[in-house]
Structures are given as structure tokens and as C-alpha cells.
Design a protein around this motif. Structure first.
Motif, PDB file in Angstrom:
ATOM      1  N   VAL A 120      -1.851  -5.577  -0.019  1.00 50.42           N
ATOM      2  CA  VAL A 120      -3.152  -5.209   0.544  1.00 50.42           C
ATOM      3  C   VAL A 120      -4.243  -6.050  -0.127  1.00 50.42           C
ATOM      4  O   VAL A 120      -4.373  -6.008  -1.360  1.00 50.42           O
ATOM      5  CB  VAL A 120      -3.446  -3.714   0.322  1.00 50.42           C
ATOM      6  CG1 VAL A 120      -4.812  -3.344   0.908  1.00 50.42           C
ATOM      7  CG2 VAL A 120      -2.342  -2.848   0.928  1.00 50.42           C
ATOM      8  N   PRO A 121      -5.005  -6.807   0.628  1.00 46.78           N
ATOM      9  CA  PRO A 121      -6.134  -7.519   0.019  1.00 46.78           C
ATOM     10  C   PRO A 121      -7.087  -6.519  -0.623  1.00 46.78           C
ATOM     11  O   PRO A 121      -7.322  -5.436  -0.084  1.00 46.78           O
ATOM     12  CB  PRO A 121      -6.782  -8.236   1.208  1.00 46.78           C
ATOM     13  CG  PRO A 121      -5.690  -8.349   2.234  1.00 46.78           C
ATOM     14  CD  PRO A 121      -4.871  -7.106   2.060  1.00 46.78           C
ATOM     15  N   SER A 123     -10.115  -6.439  -0.714  1.00 46.41           N
ATOM     16  CA  SER A 123     -11.249  -6.142   0.169  1.00 46.41           C
ATOM     17  C   SER A 123     -10.924  -5.021   1.157  1.00 46.41           C
ATOM     18  O   SER A 123     -11.829  -4.406   1.725  1.00 46.41           O
ATOM     19  CB  SER A 123     -11.657  -7.404   0.941  1.00 46.41           C
ATOM     20  OG  SER A 123     -10.565  -7.881   1.729  1.00 46.41           O
ATOM     21  N   GLN A 124      -9.639  -4.729   1.367  1.00 44.00           N
ATOM     22  CA  GLN A 124      -9.230  -3.678   2.302  1.00 44.00           C
ATOM     23  C   GLN A 124      -8.691  -2.439   1.582  1.00 44.00           C
ATOM     24  O   GLN A 124      -8.071  -1.566   2.192  1.00 44.00           O
ATOM     25  CB  GLN A 124      -8.155  -4.222   3.258  1.00 44.00           C
ATOM     26  CG  GLN A 124      -8.626  -5.393   4.104  1.00 44.00           C
ATOM     27  CD  GLN A 124      -7.527  -5.937   5.004  1.00 44.00           C
ATOM     28  OE1 GLN A 124      -6.522  -5.278   5.250  1.00 44.00           O
ATOM     29  NE2 GLN A 124      -7.716  -7.147   5.497  1.00 44.00           N
ATOM     30  N   LYS A 125      -8.941  -2.369   0.300  1.00 42.92           N
ATOM     31  CA  LYS A 125      -8.415  -1.262  -0.510  1.00 42.92           C
ATOM     32  C   LYS A 125      -8.876   0.089   0.010  1.00 42.92           C
ATOM     33  O   LYS A 125      -8.062   0.995   0.227  1.00 42.92           O
ATOM     34  CB  LYS A 125      -8.851  -1.439  -1.964  1.00 42.92           C
ATOM     35  CG  LYS A 125      -8.433  -0.292  -2.877  1.00 42.92           C
ATOM     36  CD  LYS A 125      -8.900  -0.518  -4.309  1.00 42.92           C
ATOM     37  CE  LYS A 125      -8.575   0.668  -5.195  1.00 42.92           C
ATOM     38  NZ  LYS A 125      -9.006   0.449  -6.598  1.00 42.92           N
ATOM     39  N   GLU A 126     -10.155   0.277   0.224  1.00 46.20           N
ATOM     40  CA  GLU A 126     -10.683   1.571   0.681  1.00 46.20           C
ATOM     41  C   GLU A 126     -10.152   1.939   2.052  1.00 46.20           C
ATOM     42  O   GLU A 126      -9.859   3.108   2.315  1.00 46.20           O
ATOM     43  CB  GLU A 126     -12.207   1.543   0.672  1.00 46.20           C
ATOM     44  CG  GLU A 126     -12.832   1.546  -0.709  1.00 46.20           C
ATOM     45  CD  GLU A 126     -12.367   2.729  -1.551  1.00 46.20           C
ATOM     46  OE1 GLU A 126     -12.265   3.847  -0.976  1.00 46.20           O
ATOM     47  OE2 GLU A 126     -12.078   2.548  -2.749  1.00 46.20           O
ATOM     48  N   GLN A 127     -10.023   0.953   2.910  1.00 45.07           N
ATOM     49  CA  GLN A 127      -9.488   1.197   4.244  1.00 45.07           C
ATOM     50  C   GLN A 127      -8.043   1.687   4.156  1.00 45.07           C
ATOM     51  O   GLN A 127      -7.638   2.617   4.869  1.00 45.07           O
ATOM     52  CB  GLN A 127      -9.544  -0.094   5.070  1.00 45.07           C
ATOM     53  CG  GLN A 127      -8.992   0.041   6.488  1.00 45.07           C
ATOM     54  CD  GLN A 127      -9.046  -1.277   7.252  1.00 45.07           C
ATOM     55  OE1 GLN A 127      -9.749  -2.220   6.862  1.00 45.07           O
ATOM     56  NE2 GLN A 127      -8.298  -1.357   8.340  1.00 45.07           N
ATOM     57  N   HIS A 128      -7.272   1.093   3.261  1.00 40.87           N
ATOM     58  CA  HIS A 128      -5.876   1.500   3.072  1.00 40.87           C
ATOM     59  C   HIS A 128      -5.808   2.928   2.528  1.00 40.87           C
ATOM     60  O   HIS A 128      -4.993   3.740   2.988  1.00 40.87           O
ATOM     61  CB  HIS A 128      -5.174   0.529   2.107  1.00 40.87           C
ATOM     62  CG  HIS A 128      -3.725   0.834   1.904  1.00 40.87           C
ATOM     63  ND1 HIS A 128      -2.749   0.558   2.845  1.00 40.87           N
ATOM     64  CD2 HIS A 128      -3.068   1.410   0.851  1.00 40.87           C
ATOM     65  CE1 HIS A 128      -1.575   0.936   2.389  1.00 40.87           C
ATOM     66  NE2 HIS A 128      -1.741   1.463   1.182  1.00 40.87           N
ATOM     67  N   GLN A 130      -7.964   5.351   2.875  1.00 40.89           N
ATOM     68  CA  GLN A 130      -8.349   6.310   3.923  1.00 40.89           C
ATOM     69  C   GLN A 130      -7.237   6.501   4.947  1.00 40.89           C
ATOM     70  O   GLN A 130      -7.013   7.619   5.419  1.00 40.89           O
ATOM     71  CB  GLN A 130      -9.631   5.842   4.616  1.00 40.89           C
ATOM     72  CG  GLN A 130     -10.873   5.885   3.732  1.00 40.89           C
ATOM     73  CD  GLN A 130     -11.113   7.267   3.139  1.00 40.89           C
ATOM     74  OE1 GLN A 130     -10.957   8.301   3.827  1.00 40.89           O
ATOM     75  NE2 GLN A 130     -11.500   7.310   1.865  1.00 40.89           N
ATOM     76  N   SER A 131      -6.514   5.436   5.266  1.00 42.10           N
ATOM     77  CA  SER A 131      -5.437   5.555   6.253  1.00 42.10           C
ATOM     78  C   SER A 131      -4.313   6.449   5.734  1.00 42.10           C
ATOM     79  O   SER A 131      -3.720   7.222   6.501  1.00 42.10           O
ATOM     80  CB  SER A 131      -4.893   4.176   6.622  1.00 42.10           C
ATOM     81  OG  SER A 131      -4.216   3.585   5.524  1.00 42.10           O
ATOM     82  N   LYS A 149      -7.161 -10.084  -6.666  1.00 45.03           N
ATOM     83  CA  LYS A 149      -7.623 -10.150  -5.266  1.00 45.03           C
ATOM     84  C   LYS A 149      -6.646  -9.484  -4.302  1.00 45.03           C
ATOM     85  O   LYS A 149      -6.979  -9.250  -3.138  1.00 45.03           O
ATOM     86  CB  LYS A 149      -7.848 -11.600  -4.854  1.00 45.03           C
ATOM     87  CG  LYS A 149      -6.583 -12.453  -4.837  1.00 45.03           C
ATOM     88  CD  LYS A 149      -6.896 -13.877  -4.385  1.00 45.03           C
ATOM     89  CE  LYS A 149      -5.626 -14.732  -4.335  1.00 45.03           C
ATOM     90  NZ  LYS A 149      -5.933 -16.112  -3.885  1.00 45.03           N
ATOM     91  N   ASP A 150      -5.428  -9.204  -4.775  1.00 45.44           N
ATOM     92  CA  ASP A 150      -4.429  -8.499  -3.970  1.00 45.44           C
ATOM     93  C   ASP A 150      -3.891  -7.315  -4.764  1.00 45.44           C
ATOM     94  O   ASP A 150      -3.797  -7.376  -5.992  1.00 45.44           O
ATOM     95  CB  ASP A 150      -3.275  -9.427  -3.600  1.00 45.44           C
ATOM     96  CG  ASP A 150      -3.683 -10.512  -2.623  1.00 45.44           C
ATOM     97  OD1 ASP A 150      -4.043 -10.163  -1.474  1.00 45.44           O
ATOM     98  OD2 ASP A 150      -3.653 -11.699  -3.009  1.00 45.44           O
TER      99      ASP A 150
END
Length: 200
Positions: A120-121, A123-128, A130-131, A149-150
């Protein structure tokens, strides 16, 4: 044994001054021959026992290595199968994952848990997060915090019972796991970590 007997000099009788009779000499030689034979047999049996022990140890080591090789081969096959599951589907549900690996976990090979880790990048941590929370894991979080960064959080986990603490753990945060991840990522091949401490 012959050399031992040839070195024996029969003493004179201190009362008569004569040498022992041939019968006595023969008796003495037989006695020493029996002693020598007993010593030789004892040494042979000891040596043979050690050889047998060494062979048994070597056979045990070989059997252990064969068992480990077989278990590793089975584990690799299982990981390939799990990879195929995710490659063949746009989205694998948690229930599908648990059913798929259930048979693997029933085999007596000492595997405590099977996990699927997503890259998971950051930058997409919060999105992950929440999912995953929307799936019913309201307290789900990715831990620990890292500057990379990952991130590679444990996202699928079976069995969940007894291993819940591992859910959300970022494997990239720990040096030994990170080395194996990088190797697998760069080569496209399976990689085995050095000894690690489980988080669950």
C-alpha cells in the motif's frame, strides 16, 4: 593377538627352579589368548556400537532434512495457490480467503497462520484503513508508524483466532521482514526470512 602372545616369557618356578611344564605353558598361553580375545571383542563391540550410533544419527539427520525439504515444498505450493487465488479475482473476500486456506491449515506441518500482505503506498494508508474498518474491523489500524513510502500491512489472516494482533502489522517496519520483502519484490521469487519473533 599373535604379537601379544609372542612377547610372553614364562617364568621359572621359584620353588623348583624349573620351567613350567608344556601343559602349564599351554594353559597360560590359552589364558592370555582368551584375555586378548575378550579385549579385542570388547573393543570391536564398542567400535561397532559407536559406528551404529553414528549411522543412526546420520540417518536421523537425513530423515529430518528430508522432512524439512518436503514441508518447505508443500508450503511453497500453498503460497503459489494463494497467489493464484488473488490473481484470478478482482476482489477476494475475507470469507473466501479463510475457506481457501482452511485445508492448508489442517495439515500437520506446524504453520501457525497464513497471511496475505498488500503493498500500500503511504499516500493511500488512510484509505486502506477505512476500507478494512468498513468490513467490520472498527479498531483496525496499521502499526507501527514508519517513514517509508510504502507499507505492507497484514490484511488477510487465517485463522483469526489467536492471531488477531498481527492484523494491520506493517511487515516493512521490521528489518528482517523488510529484507525478505525487498528480495521477493526485486526478484519476483519467494523469499524466506531469517528467524523472527511473531507479533501475535
Amino acid at each position: 593377538m599373535k604379537a601379544l602372545i609372542s612377547e610372553i616369557k614364562l617364568p621359572k618356578n621359584r620353588f623348583t627352579g624349573s620351567r613350567p611344564s608344556p601343559i602349564l605353558a599351554a594353559t597360560v598361553l590359552v589364558f592370555f589368548a582368551l584375555v586378548a580375545a575378550t579385549v579385542f571383542a570388547s573393543l570391536f563391540m564398542h567400535s561397532n556400537s559407536e559406528s551404529t550410533s553414528q549411522r543412526n544419527l546420520a540417518n536421523s539427520v537425513d530423515a529430518g532434512m528430508d522432512s524439512i525439504t518436503i514441508e518447505l515444498a508443500e508450503g511453497i505450493s500453498q503460497l503459489r495457490a494463494i497467489q493464484g487465488l488473488f490473481n484470478a479475482s478482482e476482489f477476494v473476500t475475507r470469507e473466501e480467503f479463510e475457506k481457501f486456506v482452511a485445508g492448508f491449515l489442517e495439515e500437520p506441518h506446524g504453520v501457525q497462520a497464513l497471511e496475505w500482505i498488500l503493498r500500500v503506498p503511504a499516500s493511500q494508508k488512510e484509505q486502506h484503513i477505512q476500507s478494512i474498518r468498513q468490513e467490520g474491523f472498527e479498531d483496525f489500524d496499521i502499526h507501527p508508524e514508519t517513514p517509508f513510502k510504502d507499507i505492507f500491512p497484514v490484511t488477510y489472516l487465517a485463522p483469526f483466532s489467536g492471531n488477531a494482533a498481527a492484523l494491520g502489522f506493517d511487515l516493512y517496519s521490521e528489518e528482517v521482514r523488510r529484507a525478505a520483502l525487498i528480495k521477493a519484490w526485486e526478484t519476483g521469487e519467494l523469499a524466506i526470512t531469517d528467524p523472527i519473533t511473531l507479533v501475535q
